[in-house]
Write a protein that holds these residues in place. Sequence first.
Motif, PDB file in Angstrom:
ATOM      1  N   GLN A 133       0.609  -1.103  -0.535  1.00 44.69           N
ATOM      2  CA  GLN A 133       0.018   0.161   0.117  1.00 44.69           C
ATOM      3  C   GLN A 133       1.209   0.918  -0.144  1.00 44.69           C
ATOM      4  OE1 GLN A 133      -2.648  -0.272   3.480  1.00 44.69           O
ATOM      5  NE2 GLN A 133      -3.485  -1.928   2.677  1.00 44.69           N
ATOM      6  N   LYS A 134       1.947   1.414   0.140  1.00 46.28           N
ATOM      7  CA  LYS A 134       2.681   2.438   0.955  1.00 46.28           C
ATOM      8  C   LYS A 134       3.632   2.705  -0.148  1.00 46.28           C
ATOM      9  CE  LYS A 134       6.815   3.846   4.091  1.00 46.28           C
ATOM     10  NZ  LYS A 134       7.412   3.694   4.692  1.00 46.28           N
ATOM     11  N   ALA A 135       4.095   1.464  -1.136  1.00 48.65           N
ATOM     12  CA  ALA A 135       4.617   1.978  -2.187  1.00 48.65           C
ATOM     13  C   ALA A 135       3.501   1.762  -2.975  1.00 48.65           C
ATOM     14  CB  ALA A 135       5.451   0.574  -2.519  1.00 48.65           C
ATOM     15  N   ALA A 136       2.602   1.788  -3.680  1.00 48.51           N
ATOM     16  CA  ALA A 136       1.834   2.275  -4.056  1.00 48.51           C
ATOM     17  C   ALA A 136       1.254   3.388  -4.461  1.00 48.51           C
ATOM     18  CB  ALA A 136       0.766   1.343  -4.283  1.00 48.51           C
ATOM     19  N   ALA A 156       2.683   6.267  -6.727  1.00 52.15           N
ATOM     20  CA  ALA A 156       1.493   7.782  -7.452  1.00 52.15           C
ATOM     21  C   ALA A 156       2.643   9.179  -7.591  1.00 52.15           C
ATOM     22  CB  ALA A 156      -0.193   7.721  -6.799  1.00 52.15           C
ATOM     23  N   LYS A 157       3.106   9.303  -6.455  1.00 54.60           N
ATOM     24  CA  LYS A 157       3.418  10.968  -5.558  1.00 54.60           C
ATOM     25  C   LYS A 157       4.523  10.954  -7.039  1.00 54.60           C
ATOM     26  CE  LYS A 157       1.844  10.747  -1.189  1.00 54.60           C
ATOM     27  NZ  LYS A 157       2.358  11.279   0.204  1.00 54.60           N
ATOM     28  N   ALA A 158       5.118   9.719  -6.885  1.00 51.04           N
ATOM     29  CA  ALA A 158       7.101   9.894  -7.832  1.00 51.04           C
ATOM     30  C   ALA A 158       6.439   9.676  -9.567  1.00 51.04           C
ATOM     31  CB  ALA A 158       7.865   8.531  -7.767  1.00 51.04           C
ATOM     32  N   ARG A 159       5.204   9.512 -10.052  1.00 56.34           N
ATOM     33  CA  ARG A 159       4.860   9.649 -11.620  1.00 56.34           C
ATOM     34  C   ARG A 159       4.882  10.833 -11.570  1.00 56.34           C
ATOM     35  NH1 ARG A 159       4.503   5.263 -14.388  1.00 56.34           N
ATOM     36  NH2 ARG A 159       2.381   5.771 -15.591  1.00 56.34           N
ATOM     37  N   ALA A 160       3.484  11.549 -10.323  1.00 59.98           N
ATOM     38  CA  ALA A 160       2.688  12.504 -10.739  1.00 59.98           C
ATOM     39  C   ALA A 160       4.034  14.024 -10.520  1.00 59.98           C
ATOM     40  CB  ALA A 160       2.328  12.966  -9.107  1.00 59.98           C
ATOM     41  N   ALA A 161       4.939  13.946  -9.809  1.00 63.58           N
ATOM     42  CA  ALA A 161       6.480  14.069  -9.714  1.00 63.58           C
ATOM     43  C   ALA A 161       7.402  14.191 -11.257  1.00 63.58           C
ATOM     44  CB  ALA A 161       7.552  14.301  -8.640  1.00 63.58           C
ATOM     45  N   LYS A 162       7.009  13.115 -12.014  1.00 66.97           N
ATOM     46  CA  LYS A 162       7.678  12.477 -13.173  1.00 66.97           C
ATOM     47  C   LYS A 162       9.282  12.111 -12.726  1.00 66.97           C
ATOM     48  CE  LYS A 162       5.717  16.081 -15.909  1.00 66.97           C
ATOM     49  NZ  LYS A 162       5.357  16.738 -17.248  1.00 66.97           N
ATOM     50  N   ASN A 163       9.065  11.411 -11.679  1.00 68.38           N
ATOM     51  CA  ASN A 163      10.267  10.715 -10.830  1.00 68.38           C
ATOM     52  C   ASN A 163      10.594   9.795 -11.285  1.00 68.38           C
ATOM     53  OD1 ASN A 163      12.498  10.186  -9.573  1.00 68.38           O
ATOM     54  ND2 ASN A 163      12.166  11.172  -7.455  1.00 68.38           N
ATOM     55  N   TYR A 164      10.577   9.513 -12.564  1.00 68.09           N
ATOM     56  CA  TYR A 164      10.063   7.992 -13.330  1.00 68.09           C
ATOM     57  C   TYR A 164      10.870   6.853 -12.070  1.00 68.09           C
ATOM     58  CZ  TYR A 164       7.126  10.243 -16.140  1.00 68.09           C
ATOM     59  OH  TYR A 164       5.962  11.289 -16.584  1.00 68.09           O
ATOM     60  N   GLN A 165      12.781   7.495 -12.028  1.00 67.13           N
ATOM     61  CA  GLN A 165      13.246   5.972 -11.633  1.00 67.13           C
ATOM     62  C   GLN A 165      12.436   6.129  -9.935  1.00 67.13           C
ATOM     63  OE1 GLN A 165      17.642   7.666 -11.191  1.00 67.13           O
ATOM     64  NE2 GLN A 165      17.975   5.797 -10.142  1.00 67.13           N
ATOM     65  N   LYS A 166      12.071   6.832  -9.321  1.00 67.29           N
ATOM     66  CA  LYS A 166      11.478   6.086  -8.286  1.00 67.29           C
ATOM     67  C   LYS A 166      11.087   5.517  -8.498  1.00 67.29           C
ATOM     68  CE  LYS A 166      10.184   8.081  -3.611  1.00 67.29           C
ATOM     69  NZ  LYS A 166      10.558   8.879  -2.743  1.00 67.29           N
ATOM     70  N   ALA A 167       9.737   5.690  -9.180  1.00 69.16           N
ATOM     71  CA  ALA A 167       8.475   4.784  -9.849  1.00 69.16           C
ATOM     72  C   ALA A 167       8.930   3.895  -9.971  1.00 69.16           C
ATOM     73  CB  ALA A 167       7.950   6.077 -10.922  1.00 69.16           C
ATOM     74  N   ASP A 168       9.754   4.081 -10.825  1.00 71.67           N
ATOM     75  CA  ASP A 168      10.358   2.449 -11.363  1.00 71.67           C
ATOM     76  C   ASP A 168      10.230   1.439 -10.564  1.00 71.67           C
ATOM     77  OD1 ASP A 168       9.420   2.550 -13.927  1.00 71.67           O
ATOM     78  OD2 ASP A 168      11.661   3.228 -14.343  1.00 71.67           O
ATOM     79  N   ALA A 169      11.649   1.881  -9.043  1.00 76.91           N
ATOM     80  CA  ALA A 169      11.819   0.981  -7.868  1.00 76.91           C
ATOM     81  C   ALA A 169      10.797   0.478  -7.382  1.00 76.91           C
ATOM     82  CB  ALA A 169      12.598   1.923  -7.063  1.00 76.91           C
ATOM     83  N   LEU A 170       9.684   1.426  -6.876  1.00 84.07           N
ATOM     84  CA  LEU A 170       8.655   1.227  -6.598  1.00 84.07           C
ATOM     85  C   LEU A 170       7.903  -0.147  -7.032  1.00 84.07           C
ATOM     86  CD1 LEU A 170       8.011   4.930  -5.173  1.00 84.07           C
ATOM     87  CD2 LEU A 170       8.434   3.019  -3.498  1.00 84.07           C
ATOM     88  N   GLN A 171       7.919   0.328  -8.265  1.00 79.85           N
ATOM     89  CA  GLN A 171       7.069  -0.750  -8.911  1.00 79.85           C
ATOM     90  C   GLN A 171       7.022  -2.401  -8.569  1.00 79.85           C
ATOM     91  OE1 GLN A 171       4.178  -1.161 -10.920  1.00 79.85           O
ATOM     92  NE2 GLN A 171       4.541  -1.642 -12.630  1.00 79.85           N
ATOM     93  N   LYS A 172       8.972  -2.622  -8.720  1.00 76.68           N
ATOM     94  CA  LYS A 172       9.681  -3.529  -8.489  1.00 76.68           C
ATOM     95  C   LYS A 172       8.827  -4.532  -7.153  1.00 76.68           C
ATOM     96  CE  LYS A 172      13.837  -6.010  -8.680  1.00 76.68           C
ATOM     97  NZ  LYS A 172      13.970  -6.535  -7.526  1.00 76.68           N
ATOM     98  N   ILE A 173       8.802  -3.424  -5.881  1.00 72.74           N
ATOM     99  CA  ILE A 173       8.426  -3.824  -4.638  1.00 72.74           C
ATOM    100  C   ILE A 173       6.757  -4.345  -5.130  1.00 72.74           C
ATOM    101  CG2 ILE A 173       7.714  -3.191  -2.134  1.00 72.74           C
ATOM    102  CD1 ILE A 173      10.730  -0.985  -2.339  1.00 72.74           C
ATOM    103  N   ILE A 174       6.099  -3.372  -5.851  1.00 76.14           N
ATOM    104  CA  ILE A 174       4.695  -4.357  -5.881  1.00 76.14           C
ATOM    105  C   ILE A 174       4.815  -4.947  -6.363  1.00 76.14           C
ATOM    106  CG2 ILE A 174       3.013  -3.532  -6.776  1.00 76.14           C
ATOM    107  CD1 ILE A 174       3.431  -0.744  -6.433  1.00 76.14           C
ATOM    108  N   VAL A 175       5.503  -4.989  -7.369  1.00 77.65           N
ATOM    109  CA  VAL A 175       5.696  -6.278  -8.007  1.00 77.65           C
ATOM    110  C   VAL A 175       5.933  -7.825  -7.482  1.00 77.65           C
ATOM    111  CG1 VAL A 175       5.956  -7.530 -10.337  1.00 77.65           C
ATOM    112  CG2 VAL A 175       5.210  -5.432 -10.450  1.00 77.65           C
ATOM    113  N   ASP A 176       7.226  -7.633  -7.080  1.00 77.33           N
ATOM    114  CA  ASP A 176       7.763  -8.627  -6.653  1.00 77.33           C
ATOM    115  C   ASP A 176       6.577  -9.052  -5.535  1.00 77.33           C
ATOM    116  OD1 ASP A 176      10.052  -8.736  -7.982  1.00 77.33           O
ATOM    117  OD2 ASP A 176      11.444  -7.132  -6.635  1.00 77.33           O
ATOM    118  N   ALA A 177       5.873  -8.469  -4.553  1.00 73.31           N
ATOM    119  CA  ALA A 177       5.328  -8.984  -3.671  1.00 73.31           C
ATOM    120  C   ALA A 177       3.668  -9.133  -4.395  1.00 73.31           C
ATOM    121  CB  ALA A 177       4.748  -8.045  -3.256  1.00 73.31           C
ATOM    122  N   GLY A 178       3.771  -9.224  -5.684  1.00 70.52           N
ATOM    123  CA  GLY A 178       2.173 -10.455  -5.967  1.00 70.52           C
ATOM    124  C   GLY A 178       1.223  -9.292  -6.819  1.00 70.52           C
TER     125      GLY A 178
END
Length: 334
Positions: free
Chosen positions: A174-177, A181-203
């Motif tokens: 929940q926290k990563a998601a 969303a905030k990182a993508r809104a701020a166009k910080n795509y590197q951080k968003a991608d790192a958070l995406q990995k946390i989400i995907v790795d958790a299923g």
Amino acid sequence: MGNSIYRFLCGLCAPSSSEHGLHGAHPAVAALGRDILSFQSTSQVPDELSRHVVSSKKAQANWYAISLLKLLVAWKKARPPPKTLEEAAAFVVQTLKNHQKADVEGLLSFYGLPHPNAAAGAPAAPPPPKPQGAKFELHTLPIDPKSVADGDTVNVYVDTADPRESGSVPREVQKAAAERAKARAAKNYQKADALQKIIVDAGYRPVPNARGEEVLAKKYRIRLRGIDAPESAMPYGKEAKEALLKLVQGKSLKVYVYDEDRYGRCVGDIYCDGVFVQEQMLKKGFAWHYTAYDQRPELAKWEKQAQTGRKGLWASSKPQKPWEWRKDKRNGTA
């Protein structure tokens, strides 16, 4: 008063609170709570609300402020306070009953709350019983083309706002998601991608719902119960995959799950717009009846129909059974 409604909507009330007695809330309700609290301090309407509320953009801030005030007042009087998703929706609908219907429905839709008719306490037809032996039922988000692995396996995603999922989403997901969303809104795509990995790795995975809005969803791998399609490297393997894709692409599915196989896949029956997917795969000749694991006579009947009509793989005089092909491959004789 603001903190009180926030604890209600976000489900953050301490367990020792005898006044509220809340022990958690649905993620959709939590999202509403966060936006209400944010509005109190920033006077900013959520960016995407305009897609759901029919009032003009200029009028939305006033409408939202009036709605907030009414919700705060109603909350003070609520005995007992709402706890479930349905109760929260009913609370909003009843409190805003004199507002424009389309605006109220839009607000509910924006936060994924139930339709006002159901929320207002209108009697609803009981859900149909699960088939005998089914352990649970899934209602998926629209199927992406990449989700179909072959003719008998498909990856599906279930919105975490679904009552079955809402209480089991890990807090770190929940926290990563939220941070993604905030990182993508701020166009910080590197951080968003790192958070995406946390989400995907958790299923889990952020995916679009039927309205095209991105939601957090849980991934399930589904093995179609009772059939065995040709493997990708076999004759008709590509055609079987394309046949399954044609049946499910872009559509939401109902899945009755009966078991889990040794690969961690859910074994289940899939329905798409009322159509039994395994039936279609058998009748079109793109799957075998997997008799080693399923003895349902209707599956044998549908396979026989395709065989008699020489459809799909039955156009071949001696099509190889996929389970025999896999055995030969393991033994190095394929």
